[in-house]
Motif scaffolding. Structure first.
Motif, mmCIF file in Angstrom:
data_model
loop_
_atom_site.group_PDB
_atom_site.id
_atom_site.type_symbol
_atom_site.label_atom_id
_atom_site.label_comp_id
_atom_site.label_asym_id
_atom_site.label_seq_id
_atom_site.Cartn_x
_atom_site.Cartn_y
_atom_site.Cartn_z
ATOM 1 N N THR A 1 0.823 -1.214 0.000
ATOM 2 C CA THR A 1 0.000 0.000 0.000
ATOM 3 C C THR A 1 0.855 1.262 0.000
ATOM 4 O O THR A 1 2.040 1.232 0.319
ATOM 5 C CB THR A 1 -0.899 0.028 1.255
ATOM 6 O OG1 THR A 1 -0.066 0.123 2.415
ATOM 7 C CG2 THR A 1 -1.760 -1.214 1.333
ATOM 8 N N PHE B 1 -0.906 5.150 3.515
ATOM 9 C CA PHE B 1 -1.103 4.811 4.922
ATOM 10 C C PHE B 1 0.217 4.986 5.661
ATOM 11 O O PHE B 1 1.279 4.594 5.162
ATOM 12 C CB PHE B 1 -1.555 3.356 5.094
ATOM 13 C CG PHE B 1 -2.861 3.022 4.426
ATOM 14 C CD1 PHE B 1 -4.052 3.174 5.113
ATOM 15 C CD2 PHE B 1 -2.885 2.559 3.120
ATOM 16 C CE1 PHE B 1 -5.258 2.852 4.498
ATOM 17 C CE2 PHE B 1 -4.074 2.243 2.505
ATOM 18 C CZ PHE B 1 -5.276 2.386 3.190
ATOM 19 N N ARG C 1 -1.522 1.441 9.474
ATOM 20 C CA ARG C 1 -1.437 0.017 9.083
ATOM 21 C C ARG C 1 -1.523 -0.883 10.307
ATOM 22 O O ARG C 1 -2.160 -1.938 10.277
ATOM 23 C CB ARG C 1 -0.141 -0.235 8.321
ATOM 24 C CG ARG C 1 -0.179 0.218 6.876
ATOM 25 C CD ARG C 1 0.955 -0.398 6.069
ATOM 26 N NE ARG C 1 2.251 0.094 6.536
ATOM 27 C CZ ARG C 1 2.876 1.150 6.012
ATOM 28 N NH1 ARG C 1 2.302 1.839 5.027
ATOM 29 N NH2 ARG C 1 4.057 1.531 6.473
ATOM 30 N N LEU D 1 -3.926 -8.218 6.838
ATOM 31 C CA LEU D 1 -4.133 -7.843 5.439
ATOM 32 C C LEU D 1 -5.486 -8.361 4.955
ATOM 33 O O LEU D 1 -6.032 -9.324 5.497
ATOM 34 C CB LEU D 1 -3.024 -8.441 4.578
ATOM 35 C CG LEU D 1 -1.601 -7.964 4.895
ATOM 36 C CD1 LEU D 1 -0.617 -8.603 3.934
ATOM 37 C CD2 LEU D 1 -1.501 -6.451 4.808
ATOM 38 N N HIS E 1 -10.124 1.462 9.611
ATOM 39 C CA HIS E 1 -9.800 1.696 8.205
ATOM 40 C C HIS E 1 -10.371 3.057 7.789
ATOM 41 O O HIS E 1 -11.510 3.389 8.116
ATOM 42 C CB HIS E 1 -10.414 0.587 7.340
ATOM 43 C CG HIS E 1 -9.848 0.498 5.954
ATOM 44 N ND1 HIS E 1 -10.149 1.420 4.975
ATOM 45 C CD2 HIS E 1 -8.986 -0.392 5.388
ATOM 46 C CE1 HIS E 1 -9.513 1.084 3.857
ATOM 47 N NE2 HIS E 1 -8.793 -0.008 4.077
#
Length: 560
Positions: free
Chosen positions: A63, A66, A71, A77, A112
């Motif tokens: 990614t 982030f 993270r 994941l 998230h």
């Protein structure tokens, strides 16, 4: 978008393509790819999901956008479900104005960030999907455009070639490391004299190449027991006490694999009914590879590897094949070491028996004759005078000489009974039991039903086993009666020694105690086995059995 802007993006795309194709590290390549995709489209977040070998999930998820704290807060994941799963299965580009409006969306995990606009593009080459590029949150709250989709599709096409090159490079590098490690192991087979060091090397190199947390080599118990003994282990969090500990042959996955002689890959130890869950907890293992060590058609041990490092702890078919290659080398090393050890023991025993024969003959012939001559000389001294003191001295010396002569003859029989060479196992055992009973006061019965002579090596081996067993009866049993049964049937010969002594707990006795290890080693040289049955206050039974066809070559050799 103006023509000038379009040209600028194409030039930028070309430069990105050159940069991607010059990168040989797959992880670094993927990171550059997501950063370039985000820059070309003005996306706040970008990610690259690499599809695993099964084609159903993600093995990598790289990614940008982030920070480390975000993270860490998101946690694991993605598993390739929802919209991500759609792209994996359909392998077509997808643009969405608002992610949550699509019925296939499953939402986001806790912590998230919120995402609305979305662009997903497959990374494919020659019809093979390597993964997908995911872009979200177009700058200035705009939507991803057709131009964005086209530029990312061009980027994905270049990325597919770069990814394939990077994977080929990684594969070539991995093969090179594997060949180098195999060469090191093979070279050690020739140069390394210590089996322990060689097995340590195999564990270390295999764990390193597969990328596992723990590698173990367990060997079949040479003492005749039912367990496997861990002979070598390598791991980051390895406990020193692991080496030398035991694995059950009947209640462990290792034992079952050894019995079947077939490799096994277990993706979840918790779900496998053959796995000893207590053992798995001690090893802190979640997944495993099990490969039997087969040498000269015999299963002699096993390699077990646990927990692939990384996000996914499962092993691949390639990992299993590599473990099988290393297992073949380890089996050769163990087999060679055992053969060398047996040959060494055989030579030592042969030398012992040869020296015993020489000493027995010397004691019987030379020392015995010398003592007899002394007795004759004493008669001459007595006839030369009538002195009472001389007569008493002569009587005392005579008694000492007679006792010494008896001791010498008994010692000669213990070293190497003439009856064993002249008449065979049965008469030699009968003579041994008679002498044993006279000296110990333990009533001893013998039943020998052996037809003809046996190969000399077998006769010597069984005689020494019976001899050692009777020594144990005197030293440890406190018995009043003992029996010896020698019998032959079905192309094998057996010797069974029973006593009615105090007995012992077989599980508490060390392998080397009571001479059991020496008995087993002698019997192993002629293909034989030893079984011991005993318990406190119930006496002891020692049973030795030897196949007569195991030492056919020994029958033509002189007894040693």
């Amino acid at each position: 978008m103006t023509d000038a802007q379009s040209d600028d993006r194409l030039r930028e795309l070309l430069q990105v393509g050159i940069a991607l194709n010059s990168e040989l590290s797959l992880d670094a390549l993927l990171q550059k790819l997501v950063e370039a995709a985000a820059a070309l489209t003005g996306a706040r977040y970008a990610a690259m999901g690499v599809i695993d070998e099964s084609g159903e999930g993600l093995e990598r998820f790289v990614t940008t956008g982030f920070d480390a704290e975000q993270r860490a807060a998101i946690g694991e994941l993605p598993r390739g479900r929802g919209i991500l799963g759609v792209l994996i299965s359909d392998t077509t580009s997808l643009r969405l104005r608002k992610l949550s409006d699509d019925p296939r969306s499953v939402g986001f995990p806790p912590n998230h960030p919120s995402m609305d606009t979305f662009l997903g593009v497959p990374v494919m080459l020659r019809g093979v999907a390597y993964g997908n590029l995911y872009l979200t949150e177009k700058a200035d709250a705009g939507e991803f455009t057709v131009d964005d989709q086209e530029i990312v599709e061009l980027l994905a096409a270049q990325a597919a070639v770069a990814i394939e090159n990077a994977r080929l490079y990684e594969t070539a590098t991995r093969w090179s490391r594997q060949l180098e490690s195999l060469h090191e192991v093979v070279r050690s087979l020739v140069e390394e004299m210590e089996l322990e060091h060689l097995l340590d090397l195999v564990c270390a190199r295999l764990r390193e190449l597969i990328g596992a947390r723990l590698a173990i080599i367990a060997l079949r118990d040479s003492g005749g027991g039912g367990d496997l003994t861990i002979a070598a282990a390598d791991g980051d969090d390895l406990e020193e006490s692991m080496v030398g500990s035991h694995l059950s042959r009947t209640h462990s996955k290792s034992g079952r694999v050894l019995e079947r002689r077939q490799s096994a890959r277990v993706d979840a130890l918790l779900d496998d009914p053959e796995v000893d869950q207590e053992e798995a907890r001690k090893l802190r293992a979640r997944t495993g590879l099990y490969v039997p060590l087969i040498a000269r058609g015999e299963a002699i041990g096993i390699i077990a590897v646990h927990d692939k490092l990384g996000v996914d702890a499962r092993f691949s078919d390639g990992d299993l094949r590599l473990a099988e290659i290393f297992a073949a080398r380890a089996a050769v090393a163990v087999s060679l070491s055992e053969r060398v050890a047996r040959d060494t023991v055989r030579r030592v025993i042969d030398a012992q028996e040869s020296e015993r024969r020489r000493l027995a003959l010397e004691l019987h012939d030379e020392t015995g004759q010398a003592l007899t001559s002394i007795l004759l000389g004493l008669k001459t001294i007595r006839s030369a005078g009538n002195d009472d003191d001389a007569e008493r001295a002569e009587a005392a010396v005579r008694a000492l000489v007679v006792q010494a002569l008896q001791d010498v003859r008994a010692l000669a029989v213990e070293l190497r009974p003439a009856a064993l060479d002249d008449f065979g196992l049965g008469p030699a055992i009968e003579r041994l039991a008679e002498t044993f009973s006279e000296r110990s006061g333990i009533e001893t019965m013998v039943e020998a039903s052996v037809d003809g002579r046996l190969p000399p090596e077998i006769e010597t081996t069984l005689y020494r086993v019976v001899q050692e067993a009777l020594t144990n009866v005197v030293k440890h049993a406190g018995a009043e009666h003992a029996s010896i049964v020698i019998s032959s049937r079905n192309r094998s010969v057996a010797a069974t020694i029973d006593d009615d002594g105090r007995g012992f707990d077989v599980g508490d006795v060390r392998a080397g105690a009571l001479g059991l290890l020496g008995m087993r080693e002698r019997l192993a040289l002629v293909g034989g086995t030893l079984a011991v049955e005993s318990s406190p206050e119930s006496g002891t039974t020692i049973a030795a059995q030897v196949p007569l066809n195991a030492t056919a070559a020994g029958a033509s050799r002189p007894a040693s």
